[in-house]
Motif scaffolding. Sequence first.
Motif, PDB file in Angstrom:
ATOM      1  N   ASP A  74     -16.403 -37.841  54.264  1.00 36.11           N
ATOM      2  CA  ASP A  74     -16.571 -39.227  54.718  1.00 36.11           C
ATOM      3  C   ASP A  74     -16.497 -40.199  53.542  1.00 36.11           C
ATOM      4  O   ASP A  74     -16.173 -41.374  53.723  1.00 36.11           O
ATOM      5  CB  ASP A  74     -17.912 -39.409  55.448  1.00 36.11           C
ATOM      6  CG  ASP A  74     -17.817 -39.015  56.922  1.00 36.11           C
ATOM      7  OD1 ASP A  74     -18.017 -37.817  57.202  1.00 36.11           O
ATOM      8  OD2 ASP A  74     -17.519 -39.862  57.762  1.00 36.11           O
ATOM      9  N   GLN A  75     -16.831 -39.720  52.334  1.00 35.49           N
ATOM     10  CA  GLN A  75     -16.680 -40.572  51.146  1.00 35.49           C
ATOM     11  C   GLN A  75     -15.236 -40.545  50.669  1.00 35.49           C
ATOM     12  O   GLN A  75     -14.690 -41.560  50.248  1.00 35.49           O
ATOM     13  CB  GLN A  75     -17.600 -40.116  49.993  1.00 35.49           C
ATOM     14  CG  GLN A  75     -19.063 -39.971  50.362  1.00 35.49           C
ATOM     15  CD  GLN A  75     -19.549 -41.062  51.275  1.00 35.49           C
ATOM     16  OE1 GLN A  75     -19.278 -42.256  51.065  1.00 35.49           O
ATOM     17  NE2 GLN A  75     -20.243 -40.676  52.330  1.00 35.49           N
TER      18      GLN A  75
ATOM     19  N   PHE B  81     -24.041 -38.731  56.200  1.00 31.73           N
ATOM     20  CA  PHE B  81     -23.364 -39.156  54.986  1.00 31.73           C
ATOM     21  C   PHE B  81     -23.347 -40.678  54.887  1.00 31.73           C
ATOM     22  O   PHE B  81     -23.415 -41.368  55.901  1.00 31.73           O
ATOM     23  CB  PHE B  81     -21.920 -38.660  54.984  1.00 31.73           C
ATOM     24  CG  PHE B  81     -21.782 -37.164  55.041  1.00 31.73           C
ATOM     25  CD1 PHE B  81     -22.632 -36.348  54.310  1.00 31.73           C
ATOM     26  CD2 PHE B  81     -20.805 -36.581  55.809  1.00 31.73           C
ATOM     27  CE1 PHE B  81     -22.495 -34.961  54.353  1.00 31.73           C
ATOM     28  CE2 PHE B  81     -20.654 -35.201  55.856  1.00 31.73           C
ATOM     29  CZ  PHE B  81     -21.507 -34.386  55.125  1.00 31.73           C
ATOM     30  N   GLU B  82     -23.221 -41.168  53.669  1.00 31.10           N
ATOM     31  CA  GLU B  82     -23.104 -42.615  53.467  1.00 31.10           C
ATOM     32  C   GLU B  82     -22.013 -43.162  54.386  1.00 31.10           C
ATOM     33  O   GLU B  82     -20.908 -42.638  54.411  1.00 31.10           O
ATOM     34  CB  GLU B  82     -22.685 -42.926  52.021  1.00 31.10           C
ATOM     35  CG  GLU B  82     -23.774 -42.719  51.008  1.00 31.10           C
ATOM     36  CD  GLU B  82     -23.318 -43.104  49.593  1.00 31.10           C
ATOM     37  OE1 GLU B  82     -22.467 -44.003  49.454  1.00 31.10           O
ATOM     38  OE2 GLU B  82     -23.811 -42.490  48.644  1.00 31.10           O
TER      39      GLU B  82
ATOM     40  N   ASP C   1     -18.733 -35.751  50.067  1.00 30.39           N
ATOM     41  CA  ASP C   1     -18.296 -35.301  51.380  1.00 30.39           C
ATOM     42  C   ASP C   1     -17.017 -36.012  51.798  1.00 30.39           C
ATOM     43  O   ASP C   1     -16.632 -37.012  51.187  1.00 30.39           O
ATOM     44  CB  ASP C   1     -19.420 -35.532  52.404  1.00 30.39           C
ATOM     45  CG  ASP C   1     -19.823 -36.984  52.454  1.00 30.39           C
ATOM     46  OD1 ASP C   1     -19.084 -37.775  53.077  1.00 30.39           O
ATOM     47  OD2 ASP C   1     -20.871 -37.352  51.865  1.00 30.39           O
TER      48      ASP C   1
ATOM     49  N   TRP D 211     -16.729 -46.508  47.951  1.00 27.11           N
ATOM     50  CA  TRP D 211     -17.240 -46.474  46.574  1.00 27.11           C
ATOM     51  C   TRP D 211     -16.355 -47.320  45.657  1.00 27.11           C
ATOM     52  O   TRP D 211     -16.771 -47.770  44.602  1.00 27.11           O
ATOM     53  CB  TRP D 211     -17.265 -45.026  46.049  1.00 27.11           C
ATOM     54  CG  TRP D 211     -18.373 -44.194  46.617  1.00 27.11           C
ATOM     55  CD1 TRP D 211     -19.416 -44.637  47.374  1.00 27.11           C
ATOM     56  CD2 TRP D 211     -18.560 -42.782  46.468  1.00 27.11           C
ATOM     57  NE1 TRP D 211     -20.233 -43.588  47.703  1.00 27.11           N
ATOM     58  CE2 TRP D 211     -19.738 -42.433  47.164  1.00 27.11           C
ATOM     59  CE3 TRP D 211     -17.846 -41.756  45.807  1.00 27.11           C
ATOM     60  CZ2 TRP D 211     -20.230 -41.133  47.227  1.00 27.11           C
ATOM     61  CZ3 TRP D 211     -18.336 -40.461  45.876  1.00 27.11           C
ATOM     62  CH2 TRP D 211     -19.509 -40.144  46.571  1.00 27.11           C
TER      63      TRP D 211
ATOM     64  N   ASN E 270     -22.031 -32.838  46.012  1.00 29.90           N
ATOM     65  CA  ASN E 270     -21.921 -32.944  47.475  1.00 29.90           C
ATOM     66  C   ASN E 270     -21.052 -34.123  47.930  1.00 29.90           C
ATOM     67  O   ASN E 270     -21.381 -34.801  48.895  1.00 29.90           O
ATOM     68  CB  ASN E 270     -23.304 -33.100  48.131  1.00 29.90           C
ATOM     69  CG  ASN E 270     -24.262 -31.999  47.734  1.00 29.90           C
ATOM     70  OD1 ASN E 270     -23.883 -30.839  47.671  1.00 29.90           O
ATOM     71  ND2 ASN E 270     -25.494 -32.368  47.414  1.00 29.90           N
TER      72      ASN E 270
ATOM     73  N   ALA F   2     -14.119 -42.569  58.004  1.00 33.15           N
ATOM     74  CA  ALA F   2     -13.546 -42.317  59.329  1.00 33.15           C
ATOM     75  C   ALA F   2     -12.667 -43.447  59.841  1.00 33.15           C
ATOM     76  O   ALA F   2     -11.684 -43.219  60.532  1.00 33.15           O
ATOM     77  CB  ALA F   2     -14.661 -42.039  60.330  1.00 33.15           C
TER      78      ALA F   2
ATOM     79  N   THR G  48     -28.747 -38.469  52.267  1.00 32.76           N
ATOM     80  CA  THR G  48     -27.351 -38.694  52.656  1.00 32.76           C
ATOM     81  C   THR G  48     -26.549 -37.403  52.779  1.00 32.76           C
ATOM     82  O   THR G  48     -25.334 -37.428  52.692  1.00 32.76           O
ATOM     83  CB  THR G  48     -26.658 -39.648  51.671  1.00 32.76           C
ATOM     84  OG1 THR G  48     -26.872 -39.145  50.344  1.00 32.76           O
ATOM     85  CG2 THR G  48     -27.230 -41.045  51.780  1.00 32.76           C
ATOM     86  N   ASN G  49     -27.244 -36.287  52.949  1.00 27.76           N
ATOM     87  CA  ASN G  49     -26.557 -35.098  53.444  1.00 27.76           C
ATOM     88  C   ASN G  49     -27.544 -34.319  54.306  1.00 27.76           C
ATOM     89  O   ASN G  49     -28.755 -34.484  54.172  1.00 27.76           O
ATOM     90  CB  ASN G  49     -25.921 -34.268  52.310  1.00 27.76           C
ATOM     91  CG  ASN G  49     -26.933 -33.474  51.523  1.00 27.76           C
ATOM     92  OD1 ASN G  49     -27.685 -32.662  52.064  1.00 27.76           O
ATOM     93  ND2 ASN G  49     -26.961 -33.708  50.230  1.00 27.76           N
TER      94      ASN G  49
ATOM     95  N   ARG H 289     -21.423 -42.967  57.425  1.00 29.41           N
ATOM     96  CA  ARG H 289     -20.933 -42.149  58.533  1.00 29.41           C
ATOM     97  C   ARG H 289     -20.973 -42.922  59.857  1.00 29.41           C
ATOM     98  O   ARG H 289     -20.106 -42.813  60.706  1.00 29.41           O
ATOM     99  CB  ARG H 289     -21.791 -40.877  58.640  1.00 29.41           C
ATOM    100  CG  ARG H 289     -21.562 -40.058  59.894  1.00 29.41           C
ATOM    101  CD  ARG H 289     -20.274 -39.276  59.841  1.00 29.41           C
ATOM    102  NE  ARG H 289     -20.103 -38.461  61.051  1.00 29.41           N
ATOM    103  CZ  ARG H 289     -19.117 -37.600  61.226  1.00 29.41           C
ATOM    104  NH1 ARG H 289     -18.215 -37.424  60.291  1.00 29.41           N
ATOM    105  NH2 ARG H 289     -19.014 -36.916  62.334  1.00 29.41           N
TER     106      ARG H 289
END
Lengths: 199, 467
Positions: free
Chosen positions: A24-25, B431-432, A22, A48, A20, A29, B292-293, B434
């Motif tokens: 955003d990782q 999400f992490e 995403d 990360w 998963n 933003a 986180t989702n 966000r």
Amino acid sequence: MSIEKFVTVQTTVVPLPIENVDTDQIIPARFLKATTKEGFGDNLFYDWRYEKSGEPKADFVLNNDKYSGSVLVAGKNFGSGSSREHAAWAIAGYGFKAVVSSFFADIFRGNALNNGVLPVIVSEAFLAGLFKSIDADPKAELKIDLQAQTITNVSTGEFESFEINSYKKDCLLNGLDDIDYLLSLKDEIAAYEKQAVKF
Amino acid sequence: MGKTLFDKIWDSHVVKSIDDGPNVLYIDRHFIHEVTSPQAFAGIKERGGKVARPDQVVATPDHNIPTIDQHLTIQDELSRLQVETLKKNCEENGITMYGLNHPYNGIVHVVGPELGITQPGMTMVCGDSHTSTHGAFGSIAFGIGTSEVEMALATQCIMQPKPKSMRINIEGELANGVTSKDIILYIIAQISTGGGTGYFVEFAGSAIRSLSMEARMTICNMSIEMGARGGMIAPDETTYEYIKGREFAPKAEKWDKAVAYWKSLCTDDDAVFDKELNYKASDIEPMITYGTNPGMGAKVNSNIPTLDSIEDSSKNTFQKSMDYMGFAAGDKLEGKAIDYVFVGSCTNGRIEDLRQFAAAVKGKKKADSVTAWIVPGSKQVEKQALAEGIKEELEAAGFELRQPGCSACLAMNDDKIPEGKYAVSTSNRNFEGRQGPGSRTLLASPLTAAAAAVTGTIADPRTIFNL
Ligand code: SF4
């Protein structure tokens, strides 16, 4: 404008065995404020990859010299979340030509294809085998042949065929993009508009 | 064999279908905002082209804008540049833009419906995944990437393979204190964030039919969080009633013609979906996410799953998520302290959401430990909140109404949740990072957010407000 032609790659890979992942990782933003497509590769996986101080985090795979290569191998459901194409720009900008996973989010998959990055869907078993090979040898190689639609774990010889529709395959192999094609349909679009429902 | 609602709209918008490839799909309405459009305009310029149908494009800056002091220039230089670039691109191409301080400015998915731009039977796109919101009107609406924004601007078409079809039926009556946000959080928790991938979903059943347009939008909005390409709900009297009289709604005899057409927009009885799921409204309770989702959600009065209930291959990812959240598997949710409450976004930033929150906190006080941001989804929502006295109600309970925008939903402006802090948020993604680097988001309904705001903890709105 066109995209880069996709040629067969045989390469070491960068493993990211997380599910998963995403968008955003992939690109947080706060990096979406640019008005051009350049420079996103530097911020790929930023939170990360870097400490708050900007120092690289030693335990993140992109900062680990053992791993390199032009293919990212990720856990299932890669690219979920936002429609930001910046995620695909970041992946392409970093130098990845393909992403391998057992499952991709739809919008990410389309965005990747539109930027010449090939999303390759493999079976769970193949993916697990791949992570195992990389675990055993960080220099393990992967081969992706788009023409033949095959992906091979070079260490084990294990291979699978993958799906891609023939239109997109043709675009990638020849470096063509959708916009030129759509622009060529001007008359058909105008004809459609004439008969469409309107109030 | 009959056709689904989705088939009817999709098929009537195919300009051309390519063998073993995508369809060329005609787009009726295209929304743009400042973040995902600049590169598309640049691409068009580079090719020497122009925007094909500026009348079918509407722009509103929303992601980057501040939610206080909107009369001043935007302080953040990059944000200001993006907003100014949007303005310039719209001016050069003859596109209507509802800029900052315009009475119609707001979050793109709040603005489209409230102006009557969003109508049944249309195809609609925007460079934003929550475009799925507009599906609540019985339109095909979905998010696209910037390459596709460029395609839609240059040709009013995009290329898409036709997705598979799914119907989710929810039958029965919702209990008190349970909202449409709980319905969608419940479904995503059941089928995971990938459960809808490859599908376009029609939501149906008596529980859906009984919802207001605002509540329907919340559900379709978050269909993307289950991986679906989009969600939709067949139009009915509730839909027509909502649209009627709005600025861009069809008027006079055009209205009658439109309604007659809209009435044909339903799934035929003998249509077959690729997948169908059924849920009972009575099984749904107030929900909150703990991970986180958005698929990591549970009933607010329950516990986080234990580690042995998680599949072996997912244990690492689950643990990583717990570490980030500062929670442990098996923890009880109720009673956990929280620091921030955010009410807003295209999921729950409409007037009904503000009404619900304000009514709940009336006669109570915001907990001292909580920082709360109540952000209307648009200028029109703000105006209505003022007219209805919601602002005063909020202030009496210790809350402040900010100015409209995406705000803390994705924290591109200054509304960022600080590192390590917990935010109960009515937005759509946990999400992490966000809501700001290191932020910890718990997604919930406006009612559950209200319960958190007055107690400073995760709390069940049914208990706190005697619902
Ligand atoms: S409110 Fe949030 S989800 Fe909605 S458009 Fe804005 S950033 Fe996207």
